[in-house]
Design an enzyme around this catalytic site. Structure first.
Site, PDB file in Angstrom:
ATOM      1  N   GLY A 137     -12.847  -3.763   1.498  1.00 30.95           N
ATOM      2  CA  GLY A 137     -14.207  -3.283   1.742  1.00 30.95           C
ATOM      3  C   GLY A 137     -14.639  -2.258   0.703  1.00 30.95           C
ATOM      4  NE  ARG A 157      -4.418  -1.419   1.724  1.00 31.81           N
ATOM      5  CZ  ARG A 157      -5.326  -1.874   2.580  1.00 31.81           C
ATOM      6  NH1 ARG A 157      -5.082  -1.856   3.872  1.00 31.81           N
ATOM      7  NH2 ARG A 157      -6.485  -2.323   2.143  1.00 31.81           N
ATOM      8  CE  LYS A 169     -11.093  -6.129   7.478  1.00 28.63           C
ATOM      9  NZ  LYS A 169     -10.730  -5.337   6.309  1.00 28.63           N
ATOM     10  N   GLY A 191      -6.547  -5.772   1.556  1.00 24.45           N
ATOM     11  CA  GLY A 191      -5.203  -5.609   2.101  1.00 24.45           C
ATOM     12  C   GLY A 191      -4.514  -6.945   2.329  1.00 24.45           C
TER      13      GLY A 191
HETATM   14  P1  ADP Z   1      -8.814  -8.595   3.174  1.00 26.76           P
HETATM   15  O1  ADP Z   1      -7.868  -7.725   3.983  1.00 26.76           O
HETATM   16  O2  ADP Z   1      -8.151  -9.195   1.991  1.00 26.76           O
HETATM   17  O3  ADP Z   1     -10.091  -7.896   2.849  1.00 26.76           O
HETATM   18  P2  ADP Z   1      -9.802  -9.820   5.588  1.00 26.76           P
HETATM   19  O4  ADP Z   1      -9.181  -8.705   6.360  1.00 26.76           O
HETATM   20  O5  ADP Z   1     -11.267  -9.941   5.588  1.00 26.76           O
HETATM   21  O6  ADP Z   1      -9.219  -9.839   4.098  1.00 26.76           O
HETATM   22  O7  ADP Z   1      -9.285 -11.215   6.166  1.00 26.76           O
HETATM   23  C1  ADP Z   1      -7.945 -11.583   6.172  1.00 26.76           C
HETATM   24  C2  ADP Z   1      -7.668 -12.522   7.301  1.00 26.76           C
HETATM   25  O8  ADP Z   1      -8.571 -13.617   7.299  1.00 26.76           O
HETATM   26  C3  ADP Z   1      -6.295 -13.115   7.243  1.00 26.76           C
HETATM   27  O9  ADP Z   1      -5.523 -12.523   8.258  1.00 26.76           O
HETATM   28  C4  ADP Z   1      -6.540 -14.615   7.502  1.00 26.76           C
HETATM   29  O10 ADP Z   1      -5.666 -15.147   8.471  1.00 26.76           O
HETATM   30  C5  ADP Z   1      -7.962 -14.639   8.017  1.00 26.76           C
HETATM   31  N1  ADP Z   1      -8.656 -15.919   7.817  1.00 26.76           N
HETATM   32  C6  ADP Z   1      -8.818 -16.624   6.684  1.00 26.76           C
HETATM   33  N2  ADP Z   1      -9.439 -17.789   6.932  1.00 26.76           N
HETATM   34  C7  ADP Z   1      -9.710 -17.826   8.256  1.00 26.76           C
HETATM   35  C8  ADP Z   1     -10.322 -18.775   9.122  1.00 26.76           C
HETATM   36  N3  ADP Z   1     -10.806 -19.927   8.665  1.00 26.76           N
HETATM   37  N4  ADP Z   1     -10.410 -18.474  10.438  1.00 26.76           N
HETATM   38  C9  ADP Z   1      -9.912 -17.306  10.899  1.00 26.76           C
HETATM   39  N5  ADP Z   1      -9.324 -16.374  10.143  1.00 26.76           N
HETATM   40  C10 ADP Z   1      -9.215 -16.624   8.830  1.00 26.76           C
HETATM   41 MG    MG Z   2      -7.826  -7.221   6.040  1.00 28.91          MG
END
Ligand code: ADP
Ligand code: MG
Length: 402
Positions: free
Chosen positions: A381, A34, A204, A357
């Protein structure tokens, strides 16, 4: 939307709202994507003799007031250091967001210099729902500069003071990152080539559950993994053990599944899992066949059968949007599902967009080739809300030319 490149900036002080919300391990930056994505706009302004003040948030500081949050952190100090290395010039970090230190820096800096304000979320007003409260902070931020450039795409879906209110107080324009992100997302929303497959994972859960309903009818197929998959599996009557679960969202999930069935949208859920007894890097991984997670265990990654199923569901895709890793990829023992998914999407011929992210950090950590995807978005988001067709407050503020 007016472009930052069209602003006359020589000799002016420009406040740039960037998205520098990088993942940290302690105070070490684990992925500087980023920061790198924010460079083109900052460098262009520096080249054109502006004094550049960068404003950004980092993490979710806790505490009721400024003092408590500033004491608890996280500080943008490591980001200032990395930004300075990447720019090849000093970056002064203010001791505060829009207080005495920021004011002195703004008054004394020269054209071509770059400064960074402290974590804007140290100011509770940044995220306030009260327009007047946000407005007071926005006025202090606006007083630091002559012009405003919005380039923090990952925060555009937030009605926050530095994103939404400041551009209403200063002549403003969109930075290069925001313009590039919007150009790609527009391709996804205006007649995407089909099949259009959306892959959702991550942690999330409630944030993303809210958007899924709106993606039904736009995508042909929804592949759901990661933390949110367990609420879907629970809604179908499966056991989820100690996995991430939002029980109160089950009625909404049930409604989404019914809507999807009616609209002919295929929803694909994990059919096996890699589980562990606790959420830890050194926990023993165990593959369990079938969609149920045993009592006392938590789902950490998709299993091999799900990897294959997802690859099959992606093979004929012409458009793919992926947000959220399907497993806890930060722990090597639980990264196989994310790797398999990243590879399956890289084999798709067509428009492929990775957003979020952590998702972007994951594909960089996996060292996927630079041309593996059409676009790696900095926004999770924000991208999802754009795809839903919602108005992003930050974009709306930049578009407003009054
Ligand atoms: P992004 O930042 O790409 O939008 P999120 O912030 O929603 O994604 O989620 C990312 C996190 O989700 C990662 O840190 C990962 O460890 C976690 N994650 C993925 N699968 C699981 C799971 N089954 N249980 C808990 N956390 C998870
Ligand atoms: Mg994230």
């Amino acid at each position: 939307m007016k472009r930052a490149e069209d602003l006359d900036v020589a000799g002016q002080t420009v406040l740039v709202r960037a998205d520098l919300n990088v993942p940290l391990d302690g105070s070490a930056i684990t992925d500087d994507g980023r920061i790198r994505a924010s460079l083109p706009t900052i460098q262009d302004l520096v080249r054109r003799e502006a004094a550049v003040i960068v404003c950004a948030h980092l993490g979710r500081p806790k505490g009721d007031d400024y003092a408590a949050r500033a004491a608890g952190g996280p500080s943008l100090r490591p980001v200032a250091t990395r930004l300075s290395e990447l720019l090849g010039q000093p970056v002064a970090l203010a001791d505060d967001v829009a207080g005495e230190s920021a004011r002195i820096i703004a008054e004394t800096m020269d054209s071509g210099e770059v400064a960074l304000l402290e974590n804007v979320r140290f100011e509770p007003a940044e995220t306030s729902k009260d327009d007047a409260v946000r407005g007071e902070l926005a006025a202090r931020l606006a007083a630091l500069a002559d012009l405003y450039v919005g380039d923090g795409f990952g925060a555009m879906h937030r009605k926050h003071a530095s994103v939404y209110d400041v551009p209403r107080l200063l002549p403003h324009a969109a930075g290069q990152l925001v313009l590039a992100e919007v150009a790609v997302l527009r391709q996804l929303t205006t007649s995407p080539a089909r099949p259009y497959v959306v892959v959702l994972g991550g942690a999330k859960v409630s944030d993303k559950l809210a958007v899924i309903g709106n993606l039904v009818g736009k995508a042909d197929r929804l592949l759901i993994a990661g933390g949110m998959a367990y609420t879907f599996l629970a809604a179908q009557g499966h056991k989820v053990g100690n996995s991430l679960l939002e029980t109160e969202q089950i009625p909404q999930v049930t409604a989404v599944l019914a809507d999807a069935a009616k609209a002919g949208v295929e929803v694909v859920l994990p059919v096996d899992h890699v589980v562990a007894a606790r959420f830890s890097a050194d926990a023993e991984p165990e593959t369990v066949p079938g969609p149920d997670v045993p009592d006392g265990k938590l789902g950490m990654d998709i299993g091999p059968a799900t990897q294959e199923l997802f690859a099959r569901k992606l093979a004929d895709a012409k458009t793919v949007f992926w947000n959220g890793p399907p497993g806890v990829f930060e722990f090597p023992a639980f990264a196989a599902g994310t790797r398999a998914l990243a590879e399956a999407i890289s084999r798709v011929s067509g428009l492929t967009v990775v957003g979020g992210g952590d998702s972007a950090a994951a594909v960089r950590q996996l060292k996927m080739p630079a041309d593996a995807y059409t676009h790696i978005s900095t926004g999770g988001g924000a991208s999802l809300e754009y795809l839903e067709g919602r108005t992003l407050p930050g974009l709306a503020a930049l578009e407003d030319s009054s």
